[in-house]
Design a protein around this motif. Structure first.
Motif, mmCIF file in Angstrom:
data_model
loop_
_atom_site.group_PDB
_atom_site.id
_atom_site.type_symbol
_atom_site.label_atom_id
_atom_site.label_comp_id
_atom_site.label_asym_id
_atom_site.label_seq_id
_atom_site.Cartn_x
_atom_site.Cartn_y
_atom_site.Cartn_z
ATOM 1 N N VAL A 63 -7.034 -17.090 28.265
ATOM 2 C CA VAL A 63 -7.958 -18.007 28.929
ATOM 3 C C VAL A 63 -7.124 -19.168 29.440
ATOM 4 O O VAL A 63 -6.384 -19.789 28.664
ATOM 5 C CB VAL A 63 -9.010 -18.573 27.956
ATOM 6 C CG1 VAL A 63 -9.980 -19.495 28.695
ATOM 7 C CG2 VAL A 63 -9.760 -17.452 27.287
ATOM 8 N N LYS A 97 -3.633 -19.334 28.379
ATOM 9 C CA LYS A 97 -3.334 -19.390 26.948
ATOM 10 C C LYS A 97 -3.802 -18.095 26.287
ATOM 11 O O LYS A 97 -4.941 -17.663 26.491
ATOM 12 C CB LYS A 97 -4.087 -20.588 26.336
ATOM 13 C CG LYS A 97 -3.859 -20.802 24.868
ATOM 14 C CD LYS A 97 -4.708 -21.979 24.386
ATOM 15 C CE LYS A 97 -4.784 -22.006 22.875
ATOM 16 N NZ LYS A 97 -6.012 -22.621 22.389
ATOM 17 N N SER A 110 -10.336 -18.874 15.970
ATOM 18 C CA SER A 110 -9.479 -17.704 15.803
ATOM 19 C C SER A 110 -9.714 -16.673 16.913
ATOM 20 O O SER A 110 -8.909 -15.774 17.096
ATOM 21 C CB SER A 110 -9.712 -17.075 14.428
ATOM 22 O OG SER A 110 -11.075 -16.748 14.280
ATOM 23 N N GLY A 111 -10.814 -16.794 17.665
ATOM 24 C CA GLY A 111 -11.028 -15.875 18.781
ATOM 25 C C GLY A 111 -12.255 -14.984 18.643
ATOM 26 O O GLY A 111 -12.417 -14.029 19.401
ATOM 27 N N LYS A 112 -13.150 -15.302 17.730
ATOM 28 C CA LYS A 112 -14.327 -14.449 17.497
ATOM 29 C C LYS A 112 -15.259 -14.450 18.704
ATOM 30 O O LYS A 112 -15.687 -13.402 19.181
ATOM 31 C CB LYS A 112 -15.083 -14.932 16.236
ATOM 32 C CG LYS A 112 -14.216 -14.934 14.980
ATOM 33 C CD LYS A 112 -14.967 -15.383 13.748
ATOM 34 C CE LYS A 112 -15.512 -16.808 13.826
ATOM 35 N NZ LYS A 112 -14.461 -17.865 13.905
ATOM 36 N N GLN A 151 -23.739 -17.503 20.656
ATOM 37 C CA GLN A 151 -23.568 -18.585 19.691
ATOM 38 C C GLN A 151 -24.283 -19.843 20.208
ATOM 39 O O GLN A 151 -24.899 -20.561 19.436
ATOM 40 C CB GLN A 151 -22.072 -18.884 19.487
ATOM 41 C CG GLN A 151 -21.816 -19.977 18.454
ATOM 42 C CD GLN A 151 -20.330 -20.157 18.127
ATOM 43 O OE1 GLN A 151 -19.455 -19.535 18.736
ATOM 44 N NE2 GLN A 151 -20.040 -20.997 17.151
HETATM 45 N N1 LIG Z 1 -11.857 -21.955 28.612
HETATM 46 C C1 LIG Z 1 -10.956 -22.165 27.651
HETATM 47 N N2 LIG Z 1 -9.835 -22.878 27.907
HETATM 48 C C2 LIG Z 1 -8.922 -23.109 26.951
HETATM 49 N N3 LIG Z 1 -9.057 -22.684 25.694
HETATM 50 C C3 LIG Z 1 -10.134 -21.979 25.377
HETATM 51 C C4 LIG Z 1 -11.152 -21.679 26.331
HETATM 52 N N4 LIG Z 1 -12.122 -20.963 25.726
HETATM 53 C C5 LIG Z 1 -11.723 -20.816 24.452
HETATM 54 N N5 LIG Z 1 -10.538 -21.417 24.236
HETATM 55 C C6 LIG Z 1 -9.806 -21.493 22.971
HETATM 56 O O1 LIG Z 1 -9.712 -20.220 22.428
HETATM 57 C C7 LIG Z 1 -9.711 -20.277 21.012
HETATM 58 C C8 LIG Z 1 -10.687 -19.258 20.470
HETATM 59 O O2 LIG Z 1 -12.002 -19.716 20.758
HETATM 60 P P1 LIG Z 1 -13.283 -18.946 20.225
HETATM 61 O O3 LIG Z 1 -14.462 -19.641 20.765
HETATM 62 O O4 LIG Z 1 -13.124 -17.509 20.497
HETATM 63 O O5 LIG Z 1 -13.176 -19.197 18.647
HETATM 64 P P2 LIG Z 1 -14.154 -18.761 17.468
HETATM 65 O O6 LIG Z 1 -13.397 -17.886 16.580
HETATM 66 O O7 LIG Z 1 -15.407 -18.212 18.022
HETATM 67 O O8 LIG Z 1 -14.422 -20.160 16.769
HETATM 68 P P3 LIG Z 1 -15.740 -20.711 16.035
HETATM 69 O O9 LIG Z 1 -15.704 -20.145 14.665
HETATM 70 O O10 LIG Z 1 -15.521 -22.188 15.992
HETATM 71 O O11 LIG Z 1 -16.912 -20.321 16.820
HETATM 72 C C9 LIG Z 1 -9.994 -21.720 20.667
HETATM 73 O O12 LIG Z 1 -8.771 -22.338 20.320
HETATM 74 C C10 LIG Z 1 -10.541 -22.288 21.935
HETATM 75 O O13 LIG Z 1 -10.266 -23.657 22.052
#
Ligand SMILES: Nc1ncnc2c1ncn2[C@@H]1O[C@H](COP(=O)(O)OP(=O)(O)OP(=O)(O)O)[C@@H](O)[C@H]1O
Ligand SMILES: [Mg+2]
Lengths: 259, 480
Positions: A24, A27, A51-53, A98
């Motif tokens: 994304v 990154k 973590s990326g869920k 979510q």
């Molecule tokens: N559009 C974006 N630009 C930059 N970083 C992003 C973007 N979308 C997500 N990320 C990053 O990707 C990583 C994973 O995000 P994600 O939402 O998948 O986490 P998650 O596991 O669902 O977290 P949570 O438990 O808080 O919901 C995070 O570090 C987030 O900041």
């Protein structure tokens, strides 16, 4: 592993994610994630914040803005990544968000009927009229314990956090998808709501249907008992196990389970 | 992402852009006293009306085109416009429905308007105005039995001169504004409607306006009078063929509501908006005003404005009778290079008068959308109330939305409420709907319809769907 009686290890996978790398904004978020889900199974995905869920959930649903740099995703044999989001939805893939968005001025039932008819049309079925649909949606609302007055309100318009989550499950119950991806549906639900929503989800469990449930808490898994539990950390699944893994995590956190 | 796709989608051809091959009786282009006299004589008008026109024309010569609106366009050459063009009757004598030129009938069929009494819009009486002259009025007989007069303006001048004389210019005075004054000098036809005391008009009355001949302006005049305790719902629809040049449309609508009378006036405006690059299109400079003359009278304006290169239009209410009610519900869509400067004026004169303003502006492409509103509470308006809501929806990064609400309160007992929002159709909303199986186009349509809902539900039922479809048509396009 102790697959419940719905699951069968011999069936072809409904969902097969292989060595998936996703970026994304340049990154890398998912770094070689693999996951196999068969019809009838319930998989829980746990893991620390960031973590990326949700990224995994979004990639499955086809949200724009993500770049797959490596790996593949197959959905009952089809290349899922080649499909538009609406094609995936019409083919039975459902994401309970979510953070569900609000759509002002569009009645909840109207929206749901449009969605249902888009899917029915794709399946070559006749569209459902407003009267039949209202009966159906009322029945499903009862299933997830949702008051009927939410049906005529705008989609999620002014709904509380918990009400929005319940509305996601109502939609899932109406649309009867094959693959349900639930992204932290439990967060924001009070204890009673958690129980009714989980019961609703359990009623949707069937040998044809699979579920991927993202959660931080064991309390949801007390109700929706998973066949598999995976730990997602640093963009990969670092550990998989059965429902006991979730209990372990609850006790000792993610630090100790690092692969 | 969504921006590109939205831009794609918001581009869409103009469905009504055909022109018909109808023999027309027209005056030479240009404007002077002789032209005014010629128009009047072509219509066999009485002297008083010619005098009225000439007074307007002389006044107009002293006036300047207004520049305060947030619209820009090259100067209009008023001498290049043809001020009168009527379809030539094939045979002399009064026209009945059967005698309407088949070409005209065909054209209205293409527009989806059936002139036949058993037509599609059953229960809707239609007066169709093509270019300058009124073509046919359906259901006239049935309405006449109830004492309702619904006919072309010219016919009203002939058959009911006392009513026309009494009310013409009573709400929009001759010298009101540049475009209204121009209209007063050269208006060619339009609709006239009179509802007698105590009569509730059982049909939706409807007028379809269409500009057909090239190089012509359209200047129609509508006058609706609702006597004590009467009710009427009136709908106006507008289309024009695609042409390279800009065409001027300057109409005047006057409404008068007596004690306990109610007038509902709905407009679905879909004049040709010009092409994707802003070439061509109708300049729509319209003066619409209603006078709530009687106690407890009510006037509602509902408009769905989707066409025209430029829209300059402020349907207003003068709330003179005590406890009278004025309403303005508006959806204005601008796409490509369209510009709309629209809104309302609510002038509170009587005691306990109340007004409601709901304005929904949708801007796409390079469209510019301005809400301009004035709520004026005069000293005499004890206990007046106003509620204004003004929402803008943006569909691209290149469009604009502007609001200029003016509130002028001269009586401290007034209760005023004002709400305003600006929102964008978000990627998240579109993705959410697509995740539920809807196409991108359906997703946008659903969001836009949701945004407009509080206005759409004020339209007569049979036109709600039409308005929704029109909006979809305007916003849909070639989705990749
Ligand atoms: N559009 C974006 N630009 C930059 N970083 C992003 C973007 N979308 C997500 N990320 C990053 O990707 C990583 C994973 O995000 P994600 O939402 O998948 O986490 P998650 O596991 O669902 O977290 P949570 O438990 O808080 O919901 C995070 O570090 C987030 O900041
Ligand atoms: Mg998340």
């Amino acid at each position: 592993m102790s697959p419940n009686n719905h699951a069968s290890k011999t069936s072809a996978p409904l969902l097969e994610v292989k060595d998936l790398h996703v970026e994304v904004n340049g990154k890398e978020i998912l770094k070689g994630l693999s996951l196999t889900v068969r019809a009838g199974e319930v998989h829980a995905i746990m893991g620390p914040n960031g973590s990326g869920k949700s990224t995994l959930a979004h990639i499955l649903a086809g949200r724009p803005g993500y770049t797959v740099t490596k790996g593949s995703v197959h959905y009952h044999g089809k290349d899922l990544l080649a499909l538009e989001p609406e094609e995936r939805a019409r083919d039975g893939l459902f994401l309970a968000f979510q953070y569900p968005v609000e759509i002002a001025g569009v009645a909840n039932t109207y929206f749901l009927r449009e969605a249902m008819n888009a899917i029915r049309k794709h399946q070559g079925k006749e569209e459902m009229d407003a009267v039949d649909f209202l009966d159906l949606v009322k029945e499903k609302a009862a299933l997830v314990g949702m008051d009927e007055r939410f049906l005529t309100r705008g989609v999620n318009e002014g709904f509380s956090g918990g009400e929005k989550k319940r509305n996601e499950i109502l939609q899932m119950a109406v649309l009867e998808p094959r693959l349900c991806v639930l992204d932290e549906t439990d967060s924001g639900l009070d204890i009673d709501a958690l129980r009714t929503v989980a019961e609703g989800v359990n009623k949707l469990r069937s040998p044809e249907r699979a579920m991927v449930v993202v959660t931080h808490y064991q309390r949801l898994l007390d109700h929706i008992v998973p066949d598999f539990v995976h730990v997602l950390q640093g963009g990969r699944i670092v550990k998989s196990g059965d429902k006991r893994l979730a209990l372990e995590l609850e006790k000792s956190g993610y630090e100790t389970v690092k692969a | 992402m969504a921006n590109d796709v939205l831009q794609e989608m918001t581009r869409q051809g103009y469905k009504y852009g055909f022109s018909s091959d109808i023999a027309a009786d027209r005056v030479p282009p240009g404007l002077n006293e002789d032209i005014v006299r010629l128009i009047s004589s072509k219509k066999n008008e009485p002297q008083w009306l010619l005098d009225w026109r000439l007074a307007a024309f002389r006044k107009w010569l002293t006036m300047k085109e207004p520049t305060w609106a947030k619209v820009s366009y090259p100067a209009i050459d008023y001498q290049a416009i043809t001020y009168y063009s009527a379809p030539k009757p094939k045979a002399a004598g009064p026209k009945s429905l059967d005698e309407v030129d088949p070409e005209i009938k065909k054209m209205y069929e293409k527009l989806g308007i059936s002139l036949a009494e058993q037509g599609r819009l059953q229960g809707v009486a239609v007066d169709a105005v093509l270019d300058s002259a009124s073509v046919a009025t359906t259901f006239k007989g049935q309405l006449a039995e109830m004492g309702i007069i619904f006919c072309s303006f010219s016919e009203a001048v002939r058959e009911h001169p006392e009513l026309v004389k009494k009310h013409l210019g009573s709400v929009v005075p001759v010298a009101d504004n540049f475009f209204a004054t121009l209209n007063s000098a050269v208006f060619s036809d339009g609709s006239f409607c009179y509802i007698p005391k105590g009569v509730k008009c059982p049909l939706e009355l409807s007028t379809y306006f269409r500009i057909n001949a090239a190089g012509t302006g359209q200047f129609e005049r509508t006058l609706i009078i609702a006597e004590e305790g009467s009710y009427v719902s009136y709908l106006e629809g507008c289309t024009a063929p695609m042409r390279d040049e800009n065409q001027l449309h300057a109409a005047v609508v006057e409404l008068v509501a007596m004690d306990d009378a109610e007038i509902k006036y709905s407009t679905v405006q879909n004049w040709y908006p010009g092409d994707k690059n802003g070439k061509g299109g109708i300049y729509n400079f319209v003066t619409k005003r209603g006078l709530c003359k009687g106690k407890r009278s009510k006037i509602s304006w509902t408009q769905v404005e989707t066409g025209s290169a430029i829209t300059w239009k402020y349907p207003s209410c003068i709330l003179q009778g005590d406890d009278s009610v004025g309403e303005f519900y508006s959806v204005a869509l601008t796409n490509d290079y369209q510009q709309a400067d629209t809104g309302t004026k609510m002038i509170h004169v009587g005691k306990r008068t109340s007004s409601t303003i709901v304005s929904k502006g949708i801007s796409a492409g390079h469209g510019q959308n301005t809400y301009r509103g004035q709520v004026k509470i005069l000293k005499s308006a004890e206990g007046a109330r106003n509620y204004s809501q003004c929402d803008s929806l943006l569909m691209s990064d290149t469009c604009g939305a502007h609001t200029f609400p003016v509130i002028d309160v001269q009586n401290p007992t007034a209760v005023m409420e004002h709400e305003a929002t600006t929102s964008k159709v978000s990627d998240d909303q579109i993705f959410y709907l697509r995740q539920r199986g809807m196409s991108q186009a359906d997703a946008v349509s659903l969001i836009v319809n949701g945004f407009c809902k509080s206005v759409f539900r004020k339209l007569p039922m049979e036109f709600t769907v039409e308005a929704q479809n029109l909006l979809d048509l305007k916003l849909e396009g070639s989705v990749g």
